[in-house]
Design an enzyme around this catalytic site. Sequence first.
Site, PDB file in Angstrom:
ATOM      1  N   PRO A 145       5.872   6.319   3.871  1.00 34.70           N
ATOM      2  CA  PRO A 145       6.872   7.043   3.092  1.00 34.70           C
ATOM      3  C   PRO A 145       6.264   7.790   1.895  1.00 34.70           C
ATOM      4  O   PRO A 145       5.238   7.382   1.371  1.00 34.70           O
ATOM      5  CB  PRO A 145       7.805   5.938   2.606  1.00 34.70           C
ATOM      6  CG  PRO A 145       6.942   4.728   2.552  1.00 34.70           C
ATOM      7  CD  PRO A 145       5.945   4.868   3.671  1.00 34.70           C
ATOM      8  N   GLU A 146       6.905   8.889   1.509  1.00 34.82           N
ATOM      9  CA  GLU A 146       6.466   9.691   0.377  1.00 34.82           C
ATOM     10  C   GLU A 146       7.397   9.438  -0.805  1.00 34.82           C
ATOM     11  O   GLU A 146       8.252   8.558  -0.754  1.00 34.82           O
ATOM     12  CB  GLU A 146       6.431  11.167   0.786  1.00 34.82           C
ATOM     13  CG  GLU A 146       5.471  11.413   1.957  1.00 34.82           C
ATOM     14  CD  GLU A 146       5.417  12.853   2.416  1.00 34.82           C
ATOM     15  OE1 GLU A 146       5.745  13.757   1.623  1.00 34.82           O
ATOM     16  OE2 GLU A 146       5.033  13.088   3.576  1.00 34.82           O
TER      17      GLU A 146
END
Length: 278
Positions: free
Chosen positions: A2-3
């Site tokens: 995830p960012e």
Amino acid sequence: MPELPEVETVRKGLEKLVVGKTINEVTILWSRIIESPESDIFAQQLIGQTIEKMERRGKFLIFKLTNYDMISHLRMEGKYETHEPEDERTKHTHVIFTFTDGTELRYLDVRKFGRMVLVPKNQGENYKGILALGPEPVPDQFKLSEFRLKLKKHHKAIKPLLLDQRLVTGLGNIYVDEALWEAKIHPEQPADTLKPKEVEALYYAIIDVLGRAVEAGGTTIRSYLNALGEAGTFQISLNVYGQTEKPCPRCTTPIKKIKVAQRGTHFCPTCQTLKVRN
């Protein structure tokens, strides 16, 4: 993955689910997840600690505890889930925090790349990985003038430069592609060749793309769900990432995918031309 938008969404979910709860027991099923202190000491020191607040810096989650900060980096596929004790444990469950009310917070990670570290209270910001980060992508911290000066110091291609987290934090593969498309900049354009108007366009594109993604709860690619078990919705707004051979929303040219610094990279060959400059 995830960012930043996904990690911020996880933070918000955990804020609703575990803030105010006190840890009664910690079960570590894969000790390499724990960076420091040693896993048995890590588990012992967390007993009796109450989660007072959830913070985020870049892609790092910071659990603010009674006497410690617990820093967690999800890396590629780490995620948190809340469970009842009778719920079946999956094979990818590696750390279990059992609270005094009997509920559990479980850390799952298919690739086992995620890491946790325990540091003294309010020292999370001084953790080596966090100290290396650039500003958060919001106007009061991320300044256009500083961004412009830093870009001028690098002849490196703009995409890998944005990915290394020192110019501005939180950008990963998805959102770099989206911001560069929005700013009409080729991912291989050397940073120091960008004109002032291009730098300004990129600056505002970064803020816009990440801001909209946070509002949408992130992007769901493959298996990502937030801490509430919900999927993000930003994937319906993607203009280039994952859109290979689909028409560019701006000019209808088919989107192309290439490798830039060993990362799959999506761009429009008409809107984002690589410019040769003296």
